[in-house]
Design an enzyme around this catalytic site. Structure first.
Site, PDB file in Angstrom:
ATOM      1  N   SER A 194       0.873  -1.182   0.000  1.00  0.00           N
ATOM      2  CA  SER A 194       0.000   0.000   0.000  1.00  0.00           C
ATOM      3  C   SER A 194       0.908   1.229   0.000  1.00  0.00           C
ATOM      4  O   SER A 194       2.072   1.130   0.405  1.00  0.00           O
ATOM      5  CB  SER A 194      -0.844  -0.004   1.281  1.00  0.00           C
ATOM      6  OG  SER A 194      -1.481   1.244   1.466  1.00  0.00           O
ATOM      7  N   TYR A 237      -1.316  -0.822  10.553  1.00  0.00           N
ATOM      8  CA  TYR A 237      -1.544  -1.128   9.132  1.00  0.00           C
ATOM      9  C   TYR A 237      -0.287  -0.816   8.326  1.00  0.00           C
ATOM     10  O   TYR A 237       0.176  -1.640   7.533  1.00  0.00           O
ATOM     11  CB  TYR A 237      -2.736  -0.328   8.599  1.00  0.00           C
ATOM     12  CG  TYR A 237      -3.064  -0.621   7.149  1.00  0.00           C
ATOM     13  CD1 TYR A 237      -3.482  -1.886   6.755  1.00  0.00           C
ATOM     14  CD2 TYR A 237      -2.949   0.367   6.174  1.00  0.00           C
ATOM     15  CE1 TYR A 237      -3.782  -2.161   5.419  1.00  0.00           C
ATOM     16  CE2 TYR A 237      -3.254   0.110   4.840  1.00  0.00           C
ATOM     17  CZ  TYR A 237      -3.676  -1.153   4.469  1.00  0.00           C
ATOM     18  OH  TYR A 237      -3.960  -1.428   3.148  1.00  0.00           O
TER      19      TYR A 237
HETATM   20  P1  NDP Z   1     -11.451  -5.880  -0.098  1.00  0.00           P
HETATM   21  O1  NDP Z   1     -11.908  -5.778   1.310  1.00  0.00           O
HETATM   22  O2  NDP Z   1     -12.437  -5.723  -1.185  1.00  0.00           O
HETATM   23  O3  NDP Z   1     -10.662  -7.244  -0.316  1.00  0.00           O
HETATM   24  C1  NDP Z   1      -9.907  -7.846   0.697  1.00  0.00           C
HETATM   25  C2  NDP Z   1      -9.799  -9.310   0.367  1.00  0.00           C
HETATM   26  O4  NDP Z   1      -8.989  -9.948   1.358  1.00  0.00           O
HETATM   27  C3  NDP Z   1     -11.142 -10.007   0.343  1.00  0.00           C
HETATM   28  O5  NDP Z   1     -11.195 -10.868  -0.743  1.00  0.00           O
HETATM   29  C4  NDP Z   1     -11.139 -10.788   1.650  1.00  0.00           C
HETATM   30  O6  NDP Z   1     -11.886 -11.975   1.485  1.00  0.00           O
HETATM   31  C5  NDP Z   1      -9.661 -11.103   1.785  1.00  0.00           C
HETATM   32  N1  NDP Z   1      -9.286 -11.491   3.129  1.00  0.00           N
HETATM   33  C6  NDP Z   1      -9.362 -10.787   4.273  1.00  0.00           C
HETATM   34  N2  NDP Z   1      -8.962 -11.537   5.322  1.00  0.00           N
HETATM   35  C7  NDP Z   1      -8.625 -12.755   4.801  1.00  0.00           C
HETATM   36  C8  NDP Z   1      -8.155 -13.966   5.363  1.00  0.00           C
HETATM   37  N3  NDP Z   1      -7.935 -14.106   6.671  1.00  0.00           N
HETATM   38  N4  NDP Z   1      -7.932 -15.012   4.542  1.00  0.00           N
HETATM   39  C9  NDP Z   1      -8.152 -14.897   3.224  1.00  0.00           C
HETATM   40  N5  NDP Z   1      -8.594 -13.781   2.634  1.00  0.00           N
HETATM   41  C10 NDP Z   1      -8.831 -12.727   3.421  1.00  0.00           C
HETATM   42  O7  NDP Z   1     -10.304  -4.776  -0.237  1.00  0.00           O
HETATM   43  P2  NDP Z   1      -9.169  -4.528  -1.349  1.00  0.00           P
HETATM   44  O8  NDP Z   1      -9.468  -5.226  -2.597  1.00  0.00           O
HETATM   45  O9  NDP Z   1      -8.964  -3.087  -1.373  1.00  0.00           O
HETATM   46  O10 NDP Z   1      -7.901  -5.179  -0.634  1.00  0.00           O
HETATM   47  C11 NDP Z   1      -6.961  -5.992  -1.305  1.00  0.00           C
HETATM   48  C12 NDP Z   1      -5.569  -5.618  -0.836  1.00  0.00           C
HETATM   49  O11 NDP Z   1      -5.256  -4.304  -1.280  1.00  0.00           O
HETATM   50  C13 NDP Z   1      -5.375  -5.611   0.684  1.00  0.00           C
HETATM   51  O12 NDP Z   1      -4.145  -6.223   0.993  1.00  0.00           O
HETATM   52  C14 NDP Z   1      -5.335  -4.123   1.011  1.00  0.00           C
HETATM   53  O13 NDP Z   1      -4.600  -3.880   2.182  1.00  0.00           O
HETATM   54  C15 NDP Z   1      -4.642  -3.595  -0.235  1.00  0.00           C
HETATM   55  N6  NDP Z   1      -4.807  -2.170  -0.484  1.00  0.00           N
HETATM   56  C16 NDP Z   1      -6.042  -1.637  -0.706  1.00  0.00           C
HETATM   57  C17 NDP Z   1      -6.181  -0.274  -0.899  1.00  0.00           C
HETATM   58  C18 NDP Z   1      -7.519   0.370  -1.063  1.00  0.00           C
HETATM   59  O14 NDP Z   1      -7.590   1.614  -0.992  1.00  0.00           O
HETATM   60  N7  NDP Z   1      -8.593  -0.375  -1.296  1.00  0.00           N
HETATM   61  C19 NDP Z   1      -5.008   0.610  -0.935  1.00  0.00           C
HETATM   62  C20 NDP Z   1      -3.747  -0.075  -0.729  1.00  0.00           C
HETATM   63  C21 NDP Z   1      -3.665  -1.408  -0.521  1.00  0.00           C
HETATM   64  P3  NDP Z   1     -12.753 -12.729   2.596  1.00  0.00           P
HETATM   65  O15 NDP Z   1     -13.295 -11.689   3.525  1.00  0.00           O
HETATM   66  O16 NDP Z   1     -13.792 -13.423   1.773  1.00  0.00           O
HETATM   67  O17 NDP Z   1     -11.802 -13.670   3.240  1.00  0.00           O
END
Ligand code: NDP
Length: 247
Positions: A141, A154
């Site tokens: 990020s 974070y």
């Molecule tokens: P979402 O919340 O849409 O996606 C997060 C994903 O992570 C979901 O598919 C969720 O699936 C999964 N997840 C969470 N916990 C677990 C777990 N214990 N095991 C397996 N899967 C897990 O957000 P984003 O798409 O934005 O996030 C994706 C990545 O991008 C993250 O690492 C986030 O930190 C990073 N990011 C996002 C930014 C933003 O502004 N959106 C900016 C910078 C980085 P489920 O709950 O079904 O397990």
């Protein structure tokens, strides 16, 4: 070697960046192997990809459990005989001030964002070493490049992703194992990530930022495709993607 025909494992594939990337890569001929905890979401996504003519399979995966990551990689090998790329993207963002002492959330962030990435690396490295090729892509990020009030834990987890991925790149280059590493540093991307913010003040402030500046996860999916599209001797090691108006 372009995306077409590559086997790509994606964690955090049930929504946001992971789901959007799965669709884009599958549309371009990749066979995608999807992991996350919400099975219903993964099932729907696989159907959507198949209806669009793509190839996808899924497995319920909690990245904090090493055995789940191992099973996800095994599924890819059983179904498609190899893995070309693993996209370690699962993450949560429970931002809060340190003084709030939301220690359970600190631990959850460390478990998902750091240990989850390490579990994925542990699951894939024997396969990539044996194949003498492979690509690890991880989502850090912009909070992994600079911190801010409320972002201590974070940011720490995302700085850790940077450290792990850069060490993996150096070790792989020295060992001659042909493993490429790409670390993504996205800015504000409109996804469900805000749902993981439980502190009410931080949630409101974060939501306002997303409403004002957030851009589509397709922007990140395109950068993943770019990294995967490069020839095997070219390692796109880091990509930072800001919304144009985010300072
Ligand atoms: P979402 O919340 O849409 O996606 C997060 C994903 O992570 C979901 O598919 C969720 O699936 C999964 N997840 C969470 N916990 C677990 C777990 N214990 N095991 C397996 N899967 C897990 O957000 P984003 O798409 O934005 O996030 C994706 C990545 O991008 C993250 O690492 C986030 O930190 C990073 N990011 C996002 C930014 C933003 O502004 N959106 C900016 C910078 C980085 P489920 O709950 O079904 O397990």
């Amino acid at each position: 070697m372009a995306v077409d025909g590559k086997v790509v494992v994606i964690t955090g594939a049930s929504s946001g960046i992971g789901a959007t990337t799965a669709k884009l890569l599958a549309k371009n001929g990749a066979k995608v192997v999807l992991g996350a905890r919400r099975e219903d979401r993964l099932e729907t996504l696989v159907s959507e990809i198949e209806i669009a003519g793509g190839t996808a399979v899924y497995q319920a995966t909690d990245v904090t459990k090493p055995a789940d990551s191992q099973r996800l990689v095994q599924l890819a090998k059983d179904e498609f005989g190899k893995v070309d790329v693993i996209f370690l993207n699962a993450g949560i963002m429970p931002v809060s001030m340190l003084s709030s002492l939301r220690t359970d959330e600190w631990n959850q962030a460390i478990d998902v964002n750091i240990k989850g990435v390490l579990n994925g690396i542990a699951a894939i490295l024997p396969t990539f070493n044996e194949q003498k090729s492979g690509q690890v892509i991880a989502t850090s990020s912009v909070a992994g490049l600079k911190t801010a009030p409320g972002s201590a834990v974070y940011s720490a987890t995302k700085f850790a992703v940077k450290a792990i991925m850069e060490s993996l790149r150096m070790e792989s280059a020295t060992a001659g194992t042909n493993i490429r590493t790409t670390t993504l540093y996205p800015g504000l991307i409109n996804t469900e990530l805000i749902d993981s913010v439980k502190d009410p003040t931080l949630k409101q402030a974060s939501q306002a930022q997303y409403d004002k500046l957030g851009i589509s996860p397709e922007s990140i999916a395109e950068t993943v495709k770019f990294a995967v599209d490069q020839p095997e001797d070219t390692n796109v090691s880091e990509l930072t993607i800001y919304p144009t108006k985010q300072a």
